[in-house]
Design a protein around this motif. Structure first.
Motif, short mmCIF file in Angstrom:
data_model
loop_
_atom_site.label_atom_id
_atom_site.label_comp_id
_atom_site.label_asym_id
_atom_site.label_seq_id
_atom_site.Cartn_x
_atom_site.Cartn_y
_atom_site.Cartn_z
N ALA A 91 -74.78 -10.06 28.50
CA ALA A 91 -74.00 -11.25 28.16
C ALA A 91 -72.56 -11.12 28.62
N LEU A 92 -71.98 -9.97 28.40
CA LEU A 92 -70.60 -9.74 28.81
C LEU A 92 -70.46 -9.73 30.32
N THR B 213 -70.63 -13.26 31.79
CA THR B 213 -69.41 -13.97 31.39
C THR B 213 -68.23 -13.51 32.23
N GLY C 234 -68.46 -15.09 35.58
CA GLY C 234 -68.02 -16.49 35.55
C GLY C 234 -66.51 -16.62 35.48
N ILE C 235 -65.88 -15.78 34.67
CA ILE C 235 -64.41 -15.81 34.57
C ILE C 235 -63.77 -15.45 35.91
N LEU D 18 -66.80 -23.45 32.58
CA LEU D 18 -66.75 -22.28 31.70
C LEU D 18 -67.67 -22.40 30.48
N PHE E 230 -71.28 -21.01 30.59
CA PHE E 230 -71.54 -19.58 30.65
C PHE E 230 -71.93 -19.01 29.29
N ILE E 231 -71.62 -19.74 28.23
CA ILE E 231 -72.09 -19.31 26.90
C ILE E 231 -73.61 -19.39 26.86
N ALA F 204 -74.97 -16.75 29.25
CA ALA F 204 -74.84 -15.40 28.68
C ALA F 204 -75.99 -15.11 27.72
#
Length: 222
Positions: free
Chosen positions: A150-151, A154, A157-158, A180, A183-184, A187
């Motif tokens: 998940a991290l 993310t 994406g960032i 953005l 991406f939740i 993730a």
């Protein structure tokens, strides 16, 4: 996340190409090539790469470079270590580029964003957890695979948003409002897929995970 050609300055793209080639060279040079002597391991490596090509081809998007697909970088890092994970991801990216789903000039930048960043993060996160937390099966599954995946996506994406914002491709408002938040969801999907795959392999095919050890993660449980 698949950057097409012509969207970003050529200077950035060629700098990313050179850096990507250098990091891939380090991976090739430091990899434990004795692993490839195992025929089963060879099949797993090639099969994983082929599967990810299919997963990366299943994507949704709204505008150029603003698309989404599963990564699998954390899974490959846990299966093969960072060196072979980068090699597999380079094959995956080469495959989707050949099929026209990414730009040739952007190959290095795409590899940096979707390969190098998530794979190196995942492997170093695994090493950090391995040093700091107890050797427990559930920590391996839920922290080094589920949370790490998940991290990692993310972070990917960032990084993509920062590149697009810094070079004025899209406005900050548009990126934060329309790109953005998704991406939740990505993730969660990435974490679920990675966690399930790692759990199945740890139970039935632990030899497919170079970062896993029955003796360390199972024999030490209370």
């Amino acid at each position: 996340m698949n950057f097409p050609d012509g969207l970003l300055p050529a200077t950035l793209l060629w700098t990313a190409n050179i850096l990507a080639v250098f990091i891939l060279y380090l991976a090739v040079r430091t990899a434990d090539w004795r692993l490839l002597k195992n025929e089963t391991w060879q099949h797993v490596f090639l099969g994983s790469s082929a599967t990810l090509i299919l997963l990366w081809s299943i994507k949704a998007g709204i505008k150029p470079a603003l698309d989404f697909h599963m990564l699998g970088a954390t899974l490959l890092s846990l299966m093969f270590g960072w060196q072979f994970a980068l090699m597999a991801l380079s094959l995956v990216l080469l495959g989707i580029t050949v099929f026209g789903m990414a730009g040739w000039e952007s190959l290095g930048l795409n590899f940096m964003l979707m390969g190098i960043i998530p794979a190196l993060f995942s492997y170093n996160f695994f090493r950090w957890v391995d040093r700091k937390l107890p050797n427990h099966f559930f920590i391996y599954v839920y922290v080094t695979s589920f949370a790490s995946a998940a991290l990692a996506i993310t972070l990917c994406g960032i990084a993509a948003i920062l590149v697009l914002s810094l070079f004025g491709v899209y406005t900050d408002h548009y990126l934060t409002q329309n790109y953005l938040p998704y991406f939740i969801l990505m993730a969660w999907s990435e974490a679920l897929l990675t966690g399930m795959a790692v759990t199945m392999m740890a139970v039935y095919r632990p030899e497919w995970l170079v970062t896993f050890s029955d003796k360390r993660y199972l024999d030490n449980e209370d």
